[in-house]
Design a protein around this motif. Structure first.
Motif, short mmCIF file in Angstrom:
data_model
loop_
_atom_site.label_atom_id
_atom_site.label_comp_id
_atom_site.label_asym_id
_atom_site.label_seq_id
_atom_site.Cartn_x
_atom_site.Cartn_y
_atom_site.Cartn_z
N GLN A 1 -2.00 13.57 -5.48
CA GLN A 1 -2.26 11.99 -4.69
C GLN A 1 -2.82 10.74 -5.43
O GLN A 1 -3.58 10.36 -5.50
CB GLN A 1 -2.75 12.22 -3.49
N ARG B 1 -3.93 6.65 -4.61
CA ARG B 1 -3.60 5.21 -3.39
C ARG B 1 -3.59 4.63 -4.93
O ARG B 1 -3.82 4.19 -5.01
CB ARG B 1 -4.59 5.88 -2.99
N GLU C 1 0.96 -0.94 0.19
CA GLU C 1 0.41 0.07 0.09
C GLU C 1 0.75 1.69 -0.15
O GLU C 1 1.26 1.41 0.87
CB GLU C 1 -0.97 0.59 1.54
N HIS C 2 0.92 2.03 -1.04
CA HIS C 2 1.61 3.83 -0.98
C HIS C 2 0.47 4.25 -1.64
O HIS C 2 -0.44 4.08 -2.64
CB HIS C 2 2.62 3.10 -1.72
N CYS C 3 1.02 5.76 -1.72
CA CYS C 3 0.34 6.66 -2.29
C CYS C 3 1.89 7.71 -3.65
O CYS C 3 3.09 7.11 -3.12
CB CYS C 3 0.17 8.21 -1.51
#
Ligand code: TRP
Length: 306
Positions: free
Chosen positions: A254, A256, A245-247
């Protein structure tokens, strides 16, 4: 354009990126390497079908034809055909990557000095790039569309593209078009997930390109290349899988990614000969004949505008 397409694609439920952006100069070079891979049987098989049947194909096309090649890339596939044809009227390649196209044009001119060669840079699905070709003058025109490029459009878009091609042609003009055939999924998946990881590099290059051109911070090590055959849809799907999980920041916004979430980058549709003939027919091309290899991996179809 690029920014809008990227944000729109990444804003969807199933994230996507338009596959035409895979082909910047680096992407086009990686793509050339894919075509030389052992696992990637398509280019080799298609080349063998051409060389085994070239005399027959040239005879089928007849004398004085103009050859137009949408998505020509390095223009290597057309060369044997141009050499075999009886007094071709001209060669008109179209490609989105100017570097590759213009180098190829210079090579063709050097090798076939008597042939008229006119290159157009642009997206071949857009009417503008065809405008320069409107004055191809009298005589037969044949669209050369090898490489199973038609397979990278979903069947509905592929039908529309063929229809678009047909409306650019006149009665008696033709298309010589290559398609990969439906086959065992192990063979298919190996072709799109090669042991040398070139396809992975090609797929990930789109993220590098977004970083370079759109002020974004994709970490390429957080994405993996995945390719699998979907038997119902009759296509190989290519994705980039987020490993955690990251942006990601793109031009101040942004985006996601959940762990395991994918960006769908490309499809490669596989056809049966009958299925593809139906598509040609519905688009306004009468299928005349096709050539295939002994293992029936790949087919080259010749169809004429009614
Ligand atoms: N049209 C060919 C195919 O579908 C080549 C191709 C286009 C390709 N995009 C690709 C090959 C992406 C590997 C990966 O196979």
């Amino acid at each position: 354009m690029f920014l809008r397409d990227v944000l729109e694609g990444l804003g969807k439920q199933q994230k996507t990126l338009p596959c035409k952006y895979l082909y910047d100069e680096i992407g086009s070079r990686l793509f050339e390497r894919i075509c030389e891979l052992d696992d990637y049987y398509l280019t080799r098989t298609e080349a063998a079908i051409f060389s085994d049947n070239m005399v027959d194909m040239a005879r089928q096309i007849g004398p004085g034809a103009a050859i137009v090649e949408p998505g020509a890339g390095n223009c290597e596939k057309v060369q044997p055909l141009l050499e075999q044809l009886d007094s071709p009227r001209g060669y008109y390649p179209i490609d989105i990557s100017p570097e590759i196209l213009l180098a190829a044009r210079a090579r063709i001119i050097a090798q076939l000095p008597d042939l008229e060669v006119q290159a157009s840079v642009g997206d071949f699905t857009r009417p503008e790039v065809w405008r320069e070709l409107d004055d191809l003058a009298a005589g037969k025109t044949v669209l050369f569309f090898p490489g199973s490029t038609i397979g990278n459009f979903d069947p509905c878009q592929a039908g529309e593209l063929l229809q678009f091609f047909a409306t650019r042609l006149r009665s008696g003009d033709a298309i010589l078009i290559g398609t990969d055939l439906v086959k065992d999924s192990v063979v298919l998946e190996r072709a799109y997930c090669d042991s040398e990881h070139v396809t992975a590099a090609f797929n990930k290059n789109i993220l590098a390109r977004i970083n370079g051109e759109l002020d974004a911070d994709f970490d390429l090590s957080l994405f993996a290349h995945r390719a699998f055959y979907h038997p119902l849809r009759q296509r190989v799907e290519m994705h980039l899988v987020s490993l955690k999980e990251h942006c990601v920041r793109i031009a101040g916004r942004q985006v996601r990614f959940a762990e395991g979430e994918t960006i769908h980058t490309e499809n490669s549709h596989k056809y049966s000969v009958t299925g593809f003939n139906r598509l040609l027919d519905e688009a306004g091309f009468a299928p005349i004949r096709h050539w295939s290899d002994l293992q029936q991996r790949y087919a080259i179809h010749y169809a004429q505008v009614a």
